[in-house]
Motif scaffolding. Structure first.
Motif, PDB file in Angstrom:
ATOM      1  N   LYS A 190     -19.586  30.972   2.398  1.00  0.00           N
ATOM      2  CA  LYS A 190     -19.026  29.949   1.505  1.00  0.00           C
ATOM      3  C   LYS A 190     -17.515  29.828   1.649  1.00  0.00           C
ATOM      4  O   LYS A 190     -16.966  28.740   1.473  1.00  0.00           O
ATOM      5  CB  LYS A 190     -19.403  30.246   0.052  1.00  0.00           C
ATOM      6  CG  LYS A 190     -20.865  30.012  -0.222  1.00  0.00           C
ATOM      7  CD  LYS A 190     -21.218  30.250  -1.672  1.00  0.00           C
ATOM      8  CE  LYS A 190     -22.712  30.014  -1.867  1.00  0.00           C
ATOM      9  NZ  LYS A 190     -23.121  30.186  -3.253  1.00  0.00           N
ATOM     10  N   ASP A 191     -16.849  30.922   1.960  1.00  0.00           N
ATOM     11  CA  ASP A 191     -15.392  30.850   2.141  1.00  0.00           C
ATOM     12  C   ASP A 191     -15.024  29.926   3.292  1.00  0.00           C
ATOM     13  O   ASP A 191     -14.140  29.075   3.158  1.00  0.00           O
ATOM     14  CB  ASP A 191     -14.802  32.244   2.378  1.00  0.00           C
ATOM     15  CG  ASP A 191     -14.801  33.104   1.123  1.00  0.00           C
ATOM     16  OD1 ASP A 191     -14.874  32.545   0.005  1.00  0.00           O
ATOM     17  OD2 ASP A 191     -14.726  34.334   1.259  1.00  0.00           O
ATOM     18  N   ASP A 192     -15.686  30.082   4.431  1.00  0.00           N
ATOM     19  CA  ASP A 192     -15.441  29.186   5.566  1.00  0.00           C
ATOM     20  C   ASP A 192     -15.784  27.751   5.196  1.00  0.00           C
ATOM     21  O   ASP A 192     -15.060  26.818   5.536  1.00  0.00           O
ATOM     22  CB  ASP A 192     -16.259  29.603   6.794  1.00  0.00           C
ATOM     23  CG  ASP A 192     -15.584  30.679   7.632  1.00  0.00           C
ATOM     24  OD1 ASP A 192     -14.612  31.309   7.160  1.00  0.00           O
ATOM     25  OD2 ASP A 192     -16.043  30.889   8.778  1.00  0.00           O
ATOM     26  N   ALA A 193     -16.900  27.569   4.499  1.00  0.00           N
ATOM     27  CA  ALA A 193     -17.322  26.220   4.104  1.00  0.00           C
ATOM     28  C   ALA A 193     -16.256  25.547   3.238  1.00  0.00           C
ATOM     29  O   ALA A 193     -15.876  24.397   3.493  1.00  0.00           O
ATOM     30  CB  ALA A 193     -18.649  26.285   3.349  1.00  0.00           C
TER      31      ALA A 193
ATOM     32  N   LEU B  34     -24.643  24.757   6.243  1.00  0.00           N
ATOM     33  CA  LEU B  34     -24.442  23.601   7.100  1.00  0.00           C
ATOM     34  C   LEU B  34     -23.507  22.612   6.417  1.00  0.00           C
ATOM     35  O   LEU B  34     -23.770  22.185   5.294  1.00  0.00           O
ATOM     36  CB  LEU B  34     -25.774  22.914   7.402  1.00  0.00           C
ATOM     37  CG  LEU B  34     -25.705  21.624   8.210  1.00  0.00           C
ATOM     38  CD1 LEU B  34     -25.160  21.879   9.617  1.00  0.00           C
ATOM     39  CD2 LEU B  34     -27.082  20.958   8.267  1.00  0.00           C
ATOM     40  N   LEU B  35     -22.414  22.286   7.097  1.00  0.00           N
ATOM     41  CA  LEU B  35     -21.516  21.244   6.622  1.00  0.00           C
ATOM     42  C   LEU B  35     -21.963  19.920   7.214  1.00  0.00           C
ATOM     43  O   LEU B  35     -22.212  19.818   8.418  1.00  0.00           O
ATOM     44  CB  LEU B  35     -20.075  21.527   7.053  1.00  0.00           C
ATOM     45  CG  LEU B  35     -19.471  22.857   6.621  1.00  0.00           C
ATOM     46  CD1 LEU B  35     -18.025  22.953   7.107  1.00  0.00           C
ATOM     47  CD2 LEU B  35     -19.549  23.012   5.116  1.00  0.00           C
TER      48      LEU B  35
ATOM     49  N   CYS C 109     -21.715  21.037  11.233  1.00  0.00           N
ATOM     50  CA  CYS C 109     -21.015  22.275  11.563  1.00  0.00           C
ATOM     51  C   CYS C 109     -21.626  23.396  10.724  1.00  0.00           C
ATOM     52  O   CYS C 109     -21.592  23.329   9.494  1.00  0.00           O
ATOM     53  CB  CYS C 109     -19.521  22.130  11.257  1.00  0.00           C
ATOM     54  SG  CYS C 109     -18.577  23.636  11.539  1.00  0.00           S
ATOM     55  N   THR C 110     -22.181  24.411  11.375  1.00  0.00           N
ATOM     56  CA  THR C 110     -22.681  25.563  10.642  1.00  0.00           C
ATOM     57  C   THR C 110     -21.553  26.572  10.453  1.00  0.00           C
ATOM     58  O   THR C 110     -20.669  26.705  11.305  1.00  0.00           O
ATOM     59  CB  THR C 110     -23.860  26.241  11.369  1.00  0.00           C
ATOM     60  OG1 THR C 110     -23.504  26.479  12.724  1.00  0.00           O
ATOM     61  CG2 THR C 110     -25.109  25.380  11.301  1.00  0.00           C
TER      62      THR C 110
ATOM     63  N   GLU D 232     -20.505  25.359  15.989  1.00  0.00           N
ATOM     64  CA  GLU D 232     -21.253  24.115  16.179  1.00  0.00           C
ATOM     65  C   GLU D 232     -20.398  22.967  15.642  1.00  0.00           C
ATOM     66  O   GLU D 232     -20.004  22.970  14.476  1.00  0.00           O
ATOM     67  CB  GLU D 232     -22.572  24.157  15.406  1.00  0.00           C
ATOM     68  CG  GLU D 232     -23.307  22.829  15.402  1.00  0.00           C
ATOM     69  CD  GLU D 232     -24.509  22.805  14.481  1.00  0.00           C
ATOM     70  OE1 GLU D 232     -25.226  21.813  14.530  1.00  0.00           O
ATOM     71  OE2 GLU D 232     -24.724  23.771  13.716  1.00  0.00           O
ATOM     72  N   ILE D 233     -20.116  21.998  16.491  1.00  0.00           N
ATOM     73  CA  ILE D 233     -19.402  20.790  16.084  1.00  0.00           C
ATOM     74  C   ILE D 233     -20.050  19.657  16.866  1.00  0.00           C
ATOM     75  O   ILE D 233     -19.713  19.408  18.017  1.00  0.00           O
ATOM     76  CB  ILE D 233     -17.890  20.852  16.404  1.00  0.00           C
ATOM     77  CG1 ILE D 233     -17.269  22.147  15.899  1.00  0.00           C
ATOM     78  CG2 ILE D 233     -17.165  19.635  15.814  1.00  0.00           C
ATOM     79  CD1 ILE D 233     -15.845  22.398  16.415  1.00  0.00           C
TER      80      ILE D 233
END
Length: 104
Positions: A13-16, A55-56, A8-9, A82-83
């Motif tokens: 950093k907050d979203d990550a 990228l997670l 998942c992109t 992206e998932i």
């Protein structure tokens, strides 16, 4: 248990952190690794876009994919994040056992 890795992109950093923390707290992932400084070039609304992203890399079970998708879509700032998931073909029995133990 069928182990998968979900990519998942995210834009920042907050979203990550927000997505990673939710997945771990809800026992949907055993681990979420974040790669910084990923550059993506993609087509969006018939335009070529170029963005810096993170990228997670989410380690989990196949049976949890749908729940993970809901969490990501709820917390993600993109309209269409992206998932995508890839199967783990082979891995350390100890590590795969840890994934199974840490997820519900």
């Amino acid at each position: 248990m069928e182990a998968i890795v979900v990519f998942c992109t995210v834009p920042n950093k907050d979203d990550a952190k927000k997505i990673s923390k939710a997945l771990i707290e809800e026992n949907l992932a055993a681990c979420v690794s974040t790669l910084d400084k990923v550059h993506s070039i993609f087509s969006w609304n018939s335009e070529i876009c170029s963005e810096n992203e993170l990228l997670l890399i989410i380690k989990t079970r196949r049976e949890l994919f749908e729940k993970i998708e809901v969490v990501i879509k709820t917390l993600h700032s993109y309209n269409v994040p992206e998932i995508i998931a890839l199967p783990v073909i082979i891995g350390s029995e100890d590590y795969l056992g840890w994934i199974e133990h840490e997820t519900k």
